[in-house]
Design a protein around this motif. Sequence first.
Motif, PDB file in Angstrom:
ATOM      1  N   VAL A   1      35.779  21.455 -16.693  1.00  8.30           N
ATOM      2  CA  VAL A   1      34.452  21.512 -16.089  1.00  8.30           C
ATOM      3  C   VAL A   1      34.385  20.495 -14.953  1.00  8.30           C
ATOM      4  O   VAL A   1      34.694  19.313 -15.147  1.00  8.30           O
ATOM      5  CB  VAL A   1      33.336  21.220 -17.117  1.00  8.30           C
ATOM      6  CG1 VAL A   1      31.972  21.316 -16.450  1.00  8.30           C
ATOM      7  CG2 VAL A   1      33.430  22.180 -18.293  1.00  8.30           C
ATOM      8  N   ASN A   2      33.979  20.962 -13.789  1.00 12.95           N
ATOM      9  CA  ASN A   2      33.822  20.085 -12.623  1.00 12.95           C
ATOM     10  C   ASN A   2      32.366  20.148 -12.178  1.00 12.95           C
ATOM     11  O   ASN A   2      31.895  21.187 -11.726  1.00 12.95           O
ATOM     12  CB  ASN A   2      34.737  20.540 -11.487  1.00 12.95           C
ATOM     13  CG  ASN A   2      34.597  19.664 -10.258  1.00 12.95           C
ATOM     14  OD1 ASN A   2      34.307  18.473 -10.358  1.00 12.95           O
ATOM     15  ND2 ASN A   2      34.775  20.255  -9.088  1.00 12.95           N
ATOM     16  N   ARG A   3      31.655  19.049 -12.353  1.00 14.74           N
ATOM     17  CA  ARG A   3      30.241  19.020 -11.968  1.00 14.74           C
ATOM     18  C   ARG A   3      30.106  18.449 -10.560  1.00 14.74           C
ATOM     19  O   ARG A   3      30.739  17.439 -10.221  1.00 14.74           O
ATOM     20  CB  ARG A   3      29.431  18.164 -12.936  1.00 14.74           C
ATOM     21  CG  ARG A   3      29.492  18.621 -14.370  1.00 14.74           C
ATOM     22  CD  ARG A   3      28.406  17.948 -15.172  1.00 14.74           C
ATOM     23  NE  ARG A   3      28.773  17.809 -16.568  1.00 14.74           N
ATOM     24  CZ  ARG A   3      27.948  17.353 -17.517  1.00 14.74           C
ATOM     25  NH1 ARG A   3      26.722  16.986 -17.184  1.00 14.74           N
ATOM     26  NH2 ARG A   3      28.362  17.242 -18.761  1.00 14.74           N
ATOM     27  N   LYS A   4      29.267  19.093  -9.771  1.00 17.94           N
ATOM     28  CA  LYS A   4      28.949  18.577  -8.442  1.00 17.94           C
ATOM     29  C   LYS A   4      27.733  17.665  -8.580  1.00 17.94           C
ATOM     30  O   LYS A   4      26.640  18.115  -8.899  1.00 17.94           O
ATOM     31  CB  LYS A   4      28.646  19.730  -7.486  1.00 17.94           C
ATOM     32  CG  LYS A   4      28.356  19.279  -6.074  1.00 17.94           C
ATOM     33  CD  LYS A   4      28.057  20.474  -5.174  1.00 17.94           C
ATOM     34  CE  LYS A   4      27.739  20.018  -3.760  1.00 17.94           C
ATOM     35  NZ  LYS A   4      27.427  21.188  -2.878  1.00 17.94           N
ATOM     36  N   VAL A   5      27.952  16.370  -8.360  1.00 17.27           N
ATOM     37  CA  VAL A   5      26.902  15.372  -8.574  1.00 17.27           C
ATOM     38  C   VAL A   5      26.394  14.878  -7.228  1.00 17.27           C
ATOM     39  O   VAL A   5      27.178  14.545  -6.330  1.00 17.27           O
ATOM     40  CB  VAL A   5      27.434  14.189  -9.413  1.00 17.27           C
ATOM     41  CG1 VAL A   5      26.337  13.159  -9.638  1.00 17.27           C
ATOM     42  CG2 VAL A   5      27.977  14.699 -10.746  1.00 17.27           C
ATOM     43  N   GLY A   6      25.060  14.843  -7.073  1.00 21.44           N
ATOM     44  CA  GLY A   6      24.450  14.380  -5.844  1.00 21.44           C
ATOM     45  C   GLY A   6      24.324  12.867  -5.803  1.00 21.44           C
ATOM     46  O   GLY A   6      24.635  12.165  -6.775  1.00 21.44           O
ATOM     47  N   PRO A   7      23.853  12.324  -4.684  1.00 20.26           N
ATOM     48  CA  PRO A   7      23.683  10.867  -4.554  1.00 20.26           C
ATOM     49  C   PRO A   7      22.758  10.279  -5.609  1.00 20.26           C
ATOM     50  O   PRO A   7      22.902   9.111  -5.994  1.00 20.26           O
ATOM     51  CB  PRO A   7      23.093  10.717  -3.145  1.00 20.26           C
ATOM     52  CG  PRO A   7      23.523  11.957  -2.425  1.00 20.26           C
ATOM     53  CD  PRO A   7      23.531  13.039  -3.441  1.00 20.26           C
ATOM     54  N   SER A   8      21.809  11.091  -6.084  1.00 19.53           N
ATOM     55  CA  SER A   8      20.874  10.591  -7.091  1.00 19.53           C
ATOM     56  C   SER A   8      21.481  10.551  -8.478  1.00 19.53           C
ATOM     57  O   SER A   8      20.881  10.023  -9.418  1.00 19.53           O
ATOM     58  CB  SER A   8      19.628  11.475  -7.113  1.00 19.53           C
ATOM     59  OG  SER A   8      19.962  12.798  -7.502  1.00 19.53           O
ATOM     60  N   GLY A   9      22.665  11.131  -8.639  1.00 21.01           N
ATOM     61  CA  GLY A   9      23.294  11.199  -9.952  1.00 21.01           C
ATOM     62  C   GLY A   9      23.006  12.489 -10.685  1.00 21.01           C
ATOM     63  O   GLY A   9      23.557  12.715 -11.777  1.00 21.01           O
TER      64      GLY A   9
END
Length: 542
Positions: free
Chosen positions: A195-203
Amino acid sequence: MASWDGFAPDPGRDPNASLKQLQSVLDLRVDQRGSQRRLKKHVWHCSLRTAPGDRLLSDEEWAEAARRVVAAAGIAPDGDLDGCRWVAVRHATDHVHVVATIVRGDLLKADIENDFNRAQAECRKIEKEWGLRQLNPGDGTAAKEPTNREKHKAQRLSQPDTSRQQLRDAVRQALAGAASEAEFFARLETAGVLVNRKVGPSGDTLGYSVALVGERDATGEPVWFGGYKLAPDLTLPKIRKRLALPAADRETDARPAAGTGGGRTPAGRRSPAATARLQAADTVVDAIDVLDGEPEHAAGVFQSTGEVLDALVATALPAQKQELLAAARAYERASRSHVRAANANSRTVRAAARAVLSGGYSSNRGPDGEAAATVLSVLILLVIAASRWHVEQGHRQQAAAARVAADHLRAAYRQAAAQPMAALRERGRQLPKSVRERQEQALRRAVPGDAGRQLLAEPEFDALAAALAEAEAAGHDPQALLARARSWRELDTADSVTAVLTWRVRHIAKLPHPAAGTGRPGRTAATTAPATPAAADPRRRR
């Protein structure tokens, strides 16, 4: 068969023409753009094929079909003198290939946005006008098909399914009954999926992609598939919408279902798997009533019912899994349409899927077999109702998929029902004469005329008589039970009406598992005098 101007070199017929000449005239506009403006991909290819059983089309008809398709796709619109260059080549009696370069006469790139759907729509028109087999039109809600490269790779590795299909199954089973996004991702990781999660600057997680362990591309990196590449409803925003619950419901739905037996007696004779499946059957029966309401509520039920199927697949033993998996894969197409799904009526169905997962693995023997047959029989009923609902809505793709799913569910039902039905038939044959005659009379009163006589002649009536006798001993009116069982939607598609009525009667009367055995009934409840009829179940049934 045809070309953009009718004068393209034809190496198939003209001995003086060569493939190099054909290539040169097709690439003329591409070359005129120059190297600085050269397109990365400038070739457009499409195959047109008739269905098995269709009449043979003439060369002139294939030429017309090719012209209509390239016009619809935006390659060479009708009346456009600057249309792209293309040729149609007949490779066999049933198909042609169309190839074009997508640079127009004015040296601009052709507008082929949405070319696939436009070409398909034109093919549906041709089928209808020419009397060919008419395929169901697409509506843009289907999952993406595996590419030829993926199919060939699966064959090369001797895998029964492509990576895309395996990951789609894994994601759906992880989503079935999940109470939160965290639980969904945890299930995926437990199933052995990368699983590869795309995480934004906010977490915050903005998206996700999945890959099979050990599957690598040419650079040695995992082959990732985003949610949308698996299916339109498996994107993270769509998953979050399905998981969304009001605060008052979140705590209740997050708890695993307790194996209390749902009020059935005696609960101690049933495994957690059997109890969960019988609870799911109750939920599915109640959900069928929703189909007569607003379309968005029906769409929500269809979507969440897919989770019940996925949960059954995840908890089935290997011998049972094949048909259930085929049913779940077919039904996922029927569960998705342009009708916006409402969550209000789907929460209880998703909770039933969660209970099935909590109940664990199930066999086809003893109480597990009875419970499996019961839940499959009501799922068949719902899937048939879904097919008819989609027909009314004009969703031909979804209706066809639901019919395929129903066929696989029938096969799974026959596997699950074999052992408990055999036990019931044996009990029915050993009923005392007076008890059996009462059940026959109840059937004649509930189903008068030829229809009743036909049911009495069916081989499965022995099992139905045993179920009615046991229900009578428990305080139920056999005639009233039969009337209620027949009122649960339709029976026209049943392989055996008496077999379906047997499980419906047992389900309505909440009878315990029929003990297997070939000895005399002796002092069982089915041989005693009928007790005072119990009060009618207050719950409404269609």
